[in-house]
Design a protein around this motif. Sequence first.
Motif, PDB file in Angstrom:
ATOM      1  N   ALA A 193      88.580  -3.606  46.006  1.00 58.99           N
ATOM      2  CA  ALA A 193      89.258  -2.514  45.318  1.00 58.99           C
ATOM      3  C   ALA A 193      89.138  -2.621  43.793  1.00 58.99           C
ATOM      4  N   ASP A 194      88.871  -3.817  43.276  1.00 64.59           N
ATOM      5  CA  ASP A 194      88.791  -3.998  41.824  1.00 64.59           C
ATOM      6  C   ASP A 194      87.439  -3.577  41.250  1.00 64.59           C
ATOM      7  N   LEU A 195      86.471  -3.316  42.118  1.00 67.06           N
ATOM      8  CA  LEU A 195      85.140  -2.942  41.649  1.00 67.06           C
ATOM      9  C   LEU A 195      84.992  -1.439  41.549  1.00 67.06           C
ATOM     10  N   GLU A 198      77.592  -4.030  46.746  1.00 68.33           N
ATOM     11  CA  GLU A 198      78.022  -5.292  47.331  1.00 68.33           C
ATOM     12  C   GLU A 198      78.064  -5.189  48.853  1.00 68.33           C
ATOM     13  N   TRP A 199      78.583  -4.097  49.352  1.00 67.75           N
ATOM     14  CA  TRP A 199      78.604  -3.907  50.806  1.00 67.75           C
ATOM     15  C   TRP A 199      77.178  -3.881  51.371  1.00 67.75           C
ATOM     16  N   MET A 200      76.272  -3.191  50.686  1.00 64.22           N
ATOM     17  CA  MET A 200      74.876  -3.157  51.124  1.00 64.22           C
ATOM     18  C   MET A 200      74.298  -4.568  51.180  1.00 64.22           C
ATOM     19  N   GLY A 201      74.563  -5.352  50.121  1.00 64.32           N
ATOM     20  CA  GLY A 201      74.033  -6.710  50.082  1.00 64.32           C
ATOM     21  C   GLY A 201      74.584  -7.568  51.209  1.00 64.32           C
ATOM     22  N   ARG A 202      75.867  -7.428  51.494  1.00 59.64           N
ATOM     23  CA  ARG A 202      76.467  -8.220  52.568  1.00 59.64           C
ATOM     24  C   ARG A 202      75.871  -7.855  53.929  1.00 59.64           C
ATOM     25  N   VAL A 203      75.771  -6.553  54.172  1.00 55.43           N
ATOM     26  CA  VAL A 203      75.232  -6.096  55.459  1.00 55.43           C
ATOM     27  C   VAL A 203      73.793  -6.588  55.645  1.00 55.43           C
ATOM     28  N   GLU A 204      72.981  -6.427  54.609  1.00 54.06           N
ATOM     29  CA  GLU A 204      71.587  -6.853  54.731  1.00 54.06           C
ATOM     30  C   GLU A 204      71.481  -8.366  54.886  1.00 54.06           C
ATOM     31  N   ALA A 205      72.335  -9.110  54.194  1.00 53.88           N
ATOM     32  CA  ALA A 205      72.294 -10.571  54.297  1.00 53.88           C
ATOM     33  C   ALA A 205      72.657 -11.039  55.701  1.00 53.88           C
ATOM     34  N   VAL A 206      73.669 -10.416  56.295  1.00 54.02           N
ATOM     35  CA  VAL A 206      74.078 -10.802  57.652  1.00 54.02           C
ATOM     36  C   VAL A 206      72.954 -10.511  58.646  1.00 54.02           C
ATOM     37  N   ILE A 207      72.333  -9.340  58.519  1.00 52.35           N
ATOM     38  CA  ILE A 207      71.242  -8.987  59.424  1.00 52.35           C
ATOM     39  C   ILE A 207      70.052  -9.917  59.211  1.00 52.35           C
ATOM     40  N   VAL A 252      81.168  -4.799  60.576  1.00 53.16           N
ATOM     41  CA  VAL A 252      82.414  -4.284  59.989  1.00 53.16           C
ATOM     42  C   VAL A 252      83.291  -5.404  59.450  1.00 53.16           C
ATOM     43  N   ARG A 253      82.985  -6.642  59.782  1.00 52.14           N
ATOM     44  CA  ARG A 253      83.782  -7.757  59.285  1.00 52.14           C
ATOM     45  C   ARG A 253      83.554  -8.038  57.805  1.00 52.14           C
ATOM     46  N   VAL A 254      82.476  -7.496  57.238  1.00 52.95           N
ATOM     47  CA  VAL A 254      82.150  -7.839  55.853  1.00 52.95           C
ATOM     48  C   VAL A 254      82.240  -6.649  54.906  1.00 52.95           C
ATOM     49  N   VAL A 255      82.706  -5.505  55.411  1.00 53.34           N
ATOM     50  CA  VAL A 255      82.846  -4.328  54.555  1.00 53.34           C
ATOM     51  C   VAL A 255      84.260  -3.766  54.664  1.00 53.34           C
ATOM     52  N   GLY A 256      84.587  -2.846  53.783  1.00 49.32           N
ATOM     53  CA  GLY A 256      85.919  -2.250  53.773  1.00 49.32           C
ATOM     54  C   GLY A 256      86.151  -1.284  54.917  1.00 49.32           C
ATOM     55  N   ARG A 257      87.402  -0.961  55.121  1.00 48.82           N
ATOM     56  CA  ARG A 257      87.779  -0.086  56.227  1.00 48.82           C
ATOM     57  C   ARG A 257      87.180   1.303  56.097  1.00 48.82           C
ATOM     58  N   CYS A 282      84.321   2.033  54.673  1.00 44.35           N
ATOM     59  CA  CYS A 282      82.866   1.978  54.479  1.00 44.35           C
ATOM     60  C   CYS A 282      82.154   2.644  55.659  1.00 44.35           C
ATOM     61  N   ASN A 283      81.223   3.520  55.358  1.00 45.34           N
ATOM     62  CA  ASN A 283      80.411   4.177  56.382  1.00 45.34           C
ATOM     63  C   ASN A 283      79.154   3.346  56.623  1.00 45.34           C
ATOM     64  N   LEU A 284      79.132   2.600  57.714  1.00 49.38           N
ATOM     65  CA  LEU A 284      78.011   1.695  57.981  1.00 49.38           C
ATOM     66  C   LEU A 284      76.692   2.431  58.162  1.00 49.38           C
ATOM     67  N   ASP A 285      76.741   3.608  58.752  1.00 48.86           N
ATOM     68  CA  ASP A 285      75.500   4.352  58.955  1.00 48.86           C
ATOM     69  C   ASP A 285      74.855   4.726  57.620  1.00 48.86           C
ATOM     70  N   LEU A 286      75.672   5.090  56.637  1.00 47.27           N
ATOM     71  CA  LEU A 286      75.128   5.402  55.318  1.00 47.27           C
ATOM     72  C   LEU A 286      74.622   4.144  54.615  1.00 47.27           C
ATOM     73  N   ILE A 287      75.319   3.025  54.834  1.00 46.74           N
ATOM     74  CA  ILE A 287      74.855   1.750  54.281  1.00 46.74           C
ATOM     75  C   ILE A 287      73.470   1.422  54.829  1.00 46.74           C
ATOM     76  N   ILE A 288      73.312   1.552  56.146  1.00 43.54           N
ATOM     77  CA  ILE A 288      72.022   1.269  56.788  1.00 43.54           C
ATOM     78  C   ILE A 288      70.948   2.201  56.238  1.00 43.54           C
ATOM     79  N   ASP A 289      71.272   3.485  56.082  1.00 40.77           N
ATOM     80  CA  ASP A 289      70.294   4.436  55.548  1.00 40.77           C
ATOM     81  C   ASP A 289      69.846   4.034  54.146  1.00 40.77           C
ATOM     82  N   ASP A 290      70.785   3.600  53.307  1.00 43.65           N
ATOM     83  CA  ASP A 290      70.431   3.212  51.940  1.00 43.65           C
ATOM     84  C   ASP A 290      69.572   1.944  51.922  1.00 43.65           C
ATOM     85  N   ILE A 291      69.874   1.008  52.816  1.00 38.13           N
ATOM     86  CA  ILE A 291      69.048  -0.203  52.890  1.00 38.13           C
ATOM     87  C   ILE A 291      67.634   0.164  53.327  1.00 38.13           C
ATOM     88  N   ARG A 292      67.534   1.044  54.306  1.00 40.57           N
ATOM     89  CA  ARG A 292      66.210   1.469  54.770  1.00 40.57           C
ATOM     90  C   ARG A 292      65.419   2.146  53.657  1.00 40.57           C
TER      91      ARG A 292
END
Length: 223
Positions: A16-18, A26-35, A48-53, A55-65
Amino acid sequence: MARRARAKEGLDTELADLPSELRWREWMGRVEAVIFASPEPVTRDVLVRVVGRDCNLDLIIDDIRDELRGRPYELVAVAGGWQHRTRKGFADAIRAATGLGDQVRPLSQHDSLILMCIAYFQPITRGELSQFFGKEVSRDMIGHLRSLGFIAAGPRSPQPGAPYTFVTTKEFLSHFGFDTLRDLPDMEMLEDAGLLSKEKLLAGDIPLPQDDEASADETDDSF
């Protein structure tokens, strides 16, 4: 309870402070690192354990792709999760450098036909498979597919004697690049292409290769 568990792990998932843009990065980096760190496809429940409540994971995945476009590897949806995989166009280079491409698990035409029928008609018994092909499907053949990790025992059939049925596995989905069984080629498309006829299968009019040893030399790792 989930928030308490996250707090106990010491991981700030809400961030919340960012500012919103940095939080998203940061969420993108965490998701990609875990995968990236996992040898197996990573499910949504894990990510979902590493992102906020919110956070739209599908959009995160799209941005990483999007960021991986032009790279020799990509992020794919497979076996109910996500996994990094090298692009097919680099297979020859990987094989030349490491020989890893030569370690593909072999599937003969014989194996492929059996596996295809299990995939489309599961749960299915060995006896039903034999009926399809007009020839006994041996325990050894089923054992071979099980040893490759592509099939497993399913529920008991309601037929007399309650024989075991067989079903495909997550390893099957992962190996052939399917996310779910809904990604299997449509039966009608296969019929139109002349690759499969449901009527012929049910009538036992599609024979298995007669020479098992010869067919074993004709490996086919596609599906």
